[in-house]
Design a protein around this motif. Structure first.
Motif, PDB file in Angstrom:
ATOM      1  N   ARG A 290       3.639   0.765  -4.135  1.00 13.42           N
ATOM      2  CA  ARG A 290       4.508   0.128  -3.058  1.00 13.42           C
ATOM      3  C   ARG A 290       3.899  -1.370  -2.955  1.00 13.42           C
ATOM      4  O   ARG A 290       4.455  -2.385  -2.866  1.00 13.42           O
ATOM      5  N   GLN A 328       5.452   6.304   4.458  1.00 13.95           N
ATOM      6  CA  GLN A 328       6.439   5.573   3.894  1.00 13.95           C
ATOM      7  C   GLN A 328       7.030   4.556   5.234  1.00 13.95           C
ATOM      8  O   GLN A 328       7.632   3.581   5.006  1.00 13.95           O
ATOM      9  N   GLU A 332       7.328   0.723   5.392  1.00 15.59           N
ATOM     10  CA  GLU A 332       8.880   0.089   5.409  1.00 15.59           C
ATOM     11  C   GLU A 332       8.958  -0.685   6.788  1.00 15.59           C
ATOM     12  O   GLU A 332       9.786  -1.633   6.718  1.00 15.59           O
ATOM     13  N   ILE A 342      13.961  -3.866   1.646  1.00 13.64           N
ATOM     14  CA  ILE A 342      13.348  -2.465   1.135  1.00 13.64           C
ATOM     15  C   ILE A 342      13.898  -2.023   0.252  1.00 13.64           C
ATOM     16  O   ILE A 342      13.187  -1.217  -0.787  1.00 13.64           O
ATOM     17  N   LYS A 343      15.162  -1.975  -0.298  1.00 16.01           N
ATOM     18  CA  LYS A 343      16.114  -1.368  -1.215  1.00 16.01           C
ATOM     19  C   LYS A 343      15.341  -1.839  -2.480  1.00 16.01           C
ATOM     20  O   LYS A 343      15.288  -1.303  -3.474  1.00 16.01           O
ATOM     21  N   ARG A 346      12.153  -0.375  -3.015  1.00 14.47           N
ATOM     22  CA  ARG A 346      12.258   1.127  -3.649  1.00 14.47           C
ATOM     23  C   ARG A 346      12.693   1.078  -5.082  1.00 14.47           C
ATOM     24  O   ARG A 346      12.185   2.084  -5.919  1.00 14.47           O
ATOM     25  N   ASP A 347      13.581   0.082  -5.410  1.00 19.50           N
ATOM     26  CA  ASP A 347      14.122   0.261  -6.882  1.00 19.50           C
ATOM     27  C   ASP A 347      13.040  -0.157  -7.807  1.00 19.50           C
ATOM     28  O   ASP A 347      12.846   0.398  -8.890  1.00 19.50           O
ATOM     29  N   MET A 349       9.630   0.701  -7.317  1.00 19.53           N
ATOM     30  CA  MET A 349       8.910   1.736  -7.314  1.00 19.53           C
ATOM     31  C   MET A 349       9.560   2.793  -8.193  1.00 19.53           C
ATOM     32  O   MET A 349       8.834   3.277  -8.858  1.00 19.53           O
ATOM     33  N   ASP A 351      11.567   6.445  -9.414  1.00 21.65           N
ATOM     34  CA  ASP A 351      11.521   7.957  -9.047  1.00 21.65           C
ATOM     35  C   ASP A 351      10.062   8.368  -9.358  1.00 21.65           C
ATOM     36  O   ASP A 351       9.860   8.745 -10.465  1.00 21.65           O
TER      37      ASP A 351
END
Length: 634
Positions: A290, A328, A332, A342-343, A346-347, A349, A351
């Motif tokens: 992150r 997390q 965030e 934030i999106k 996440r993208d 990082m 899966d």
């Protein structure tokens, strides 16, 4: 339950062994580079020369500088594993050189030896190896709570020297010879250009003891300087994180599942080294990932990569493991407060559960392998400046000094030239460079590594010379800057200069003076009156002055120097009025003539118009009668 715990311990031991194997394999595949500084022995002549020494990974190496001192050795406490009993045993005497203490390797930690020497007043420590082998890096004790406090308080530099070099130094000291040497860190960090590139290998784990605390404190204290350097374009910073992978045979084990993401590809040690409670290693891997993405997204979307320092600092304060806030959700919240998406984080990082490679973490694993002048990264924390590993403690001043030593001379930002960072040699005797006290000009320029003597550029005019004994202005406009370095003097309300803008360089005494044009134009004053080169008109009288002459005319006559003649003040005035009257009369005549012509043409025009109008109603003498036609009826 006991058998399970024993099995857990076996698995954990196997994992640690596998990690050791990975580190060992890197030794074969890549290179471990020991960062060195130059050790110069200046006396006695029998051992005079240059030798390598490995910089200690603690204390404060004097990056960009040097340290000259007298070498000594204590046979009573040769390993320096115990205190010397006096705080000034090795303290330099007034007027004497600093003391550099040689100690033997072995029996205790490297850092403890240096700590004891520092308390006794030594300025630096050379640890002599006890075996013939390549130099290694002296590291601070790992996970030693007792050593943590004194390691952070070590402020003197230290280095490991080869056994053969140590034997030579100790023998010369034993023979009562004066041994002097100089430690030189000026070339420890490459300095090719005006921007420094540096990396910080760290971890988000804040429960690993003294080293974690030192990382947290460093990030907090260095944040301001780091952001200042990057915002000004002086530095390019990149954060990095060490990860390891789980052996394929253990991917399905509870240990790998708790410490790794992406099916065992990216792992971190359990923070508490306890698989049954607290946080897991994979929690650390995810937060590390992150933080990498925070740096990347802040750069790509806001062009503000330095937000990484804000995020990491805030996360350490707001989301510590000790308070069970390392999550997390907390992360965030910090991201949102910094205005990041934030999106997108996440993208970035990806899966963590998928059985696929994570491009970012894979790149981090590859970056751990040493390239060029940099060795493998095996320790946390590790700072790399211009592709060379920094040695010394994580202290704001020490690290900033290392970064400042990575700039090309004369390109250092102002933060590197403050009094607490370096000594301005230009303040003492102008650094031995050229100067003009009257014009407040100097060729001395302060740099992080010391002064340079370089002729200045003033208001677009470049001075030229060696910078030590001479600097002379050249080019157009040079006379406006300290008279181009030429002679000039004022006297009796007149100023003369040997500088002329019509000449791009050089100094030449003005008419009426003799001399070199630089230091003096005081030679014999030329008497133009006696030479009869001035005031030759009959009515003139000549008076010699400093650097020139004056002519006066008799009576009311006025002297015109350009023509060397006398003219009448009154006559000149009468002529002037006569000319003025003539001009006015001429202008009046022209105006009257113009008015008469205008009136004549206007009258003629009006007459023609009237005649044309009247012709429509009656025949004029000058016209024939108009014949009228009628139409007959059909």
């Amino acid at each position: 339950m006991n058998s399970n715990r024993e099995l857990d311990n076996i698995h954990y031991t196997l994992l640690l062994c596998w990690a050791c194997f990975l580190i060992g394999s890197h030794t074969v595949m890549a290179r471990f580079v020991v960062e060195t500084n130059s050790l110069s022995v200046t006396s006695p002549d029998s051992i005079k020369g240059q030798y390598n020494s490995a910089i200690g990974n603690f204390g404060v190496p004097d990056y960009g500088g040097t340290l000259a001192g007298t070498v000594t050795y204590s046979s009573e406490n040769s390993a320096a594993c115990s205190e010397f009993g006096s705080t000034d045993k090795f303290k330099a005497r007034p007027g004497g050189l600093p003391v550099i203490l040689v100690v033997d390797r072995g029996s205790c930690y490297f850092a403890l030896k240096v700590w004891n020497a520092q308390k006794a007043g030594a300025a630096a420590v050379l640890v002599a190896d006890d075996r013939d082998e390549p130099l290694i890096t002296m590291d601070s004790p790992a996970e030693d709570a007792g050593a943590a406090e004194y390691v952070q308080n070590i402020t003197i530099p230290s280095a490991l020297i080869e056994k053969s070099v140590g034997d030579k130094l100790k023998k010369a000291i034993h023979d009562n010879e004066m041994v002097n040497c100089k430690l030189d860190w000026r070339e420890s960090v490459p300095h090719p250009d005006e921007r420094v590139e540096y990396e910080f290998w760290t971890s988000s784990n804040d429960a690993c003891g003294a080293k974690c605390k030192s990382q947290i404190d460093f990030v907090k204290n260095f944040k301001g300087a780091a952001q200042l350097l990057e915002k000004g374009g002086y530095a390019l910073f990149t954060p990095h994180y060490i990860t390891w992978y789980c052996p394929e045979a253990f991917i399905t084990s509870r240990q790998c599942k708790s410490q790794c993401i992406n099916q065992g590809r990216y792992c971190a040690p359990d923070p508490e080294q306890d698989f049954n409670q607290g946080y897991d290693g994979k929690d650390v891997v995810l937060e590390n990932l992150r933080e990498i993405c925070v740096h990347r997204i802040a750069n790509e979307t806001l062009a503000r990569p330095w937000l990484w320092w804000d995020y990491v600092t805030d996360f350490q304060i707001r989301c510590p493991m000790a308070e069970k806030k390392y999550s997390q959700e907390c992360a965030e919240q910090v991201i949102t407060s910094l205005g990041l998406d934030i999106k997108k984080i996440r993208d970035c990082m990806g899966d963590s559960e998928a059985d696929v490679e994570n491009k970012i973490l894979k790149a981090e694993q590859e970056a751990q392998i040493g390239k060029g002048s940099r060795g493998d990264v095996t320790m946390l924390p590790t700072l790399i400046v211009n592709n060379v590993q920094y040695r010394g403690k994580l202290d704001r001043g020490a690290v900033l000094k290392a970064i400042c030593s990575g700039f090309e001379e004369k390109t250092e930002p102002a933060v590197c030239l403050t009094s607490d960072m370096e000594t301005n040699e230009c303040l003492t005797n102008n650094g031995g460079c050229w100067q003009d006290v009257k014009a407040n000009l100097t060729a001395c320029k302060d740099t992080f590594r010391g002064r340079v003597c370089e002729c200045p550029l003033v208001n677009g005019v470049q001075f030229q010379g060696d910078g030590y004994t001479s600097c002379v202005a050249n080019g157009q406009g040079r006379c406006k800057v300290n008279n181009g370095g030429c002679w000039h003097e004022s006297k009796d309300g007149k100023t003369f200069s040997a500088c002329s803008d019509s000449k791009p360089s050089g100094c030449e005494c003005p008419a009426g003076f003799k001399g070199d044009g630089i230091k003096s134009c005081e030679g014999e004053d030329i008497d133009e009156c006696k030479l009869k080169t001035a005031c030759q008109c009959p009515e003139c009288s000549c008076t010699n002055t400093w650097g020139s002459y004056e002519c006066k005319c008799q009576g009311d006559l006025l002297y015109m120097r350009e023509n060397d003649v006398c003219i009448s003040k009154k006559g000149g005035s009468g002529v002037g009025w006569a000319i003025t009257m003539i001009v006015l009369l001429c202008l009046g005549a022209i105006a009257a003539g113009g008015y008469i012509v205008y009136k004549y043409r206007l009258r003629a025009y009006m007459d023609s118009e009237i005649r044309a109008i009247m012709a429509q109603y009656m025949p004029l003498d000058s016209q024939n009668e108009v014949t009228h036609h009628t139409h007959e009826e059909a």
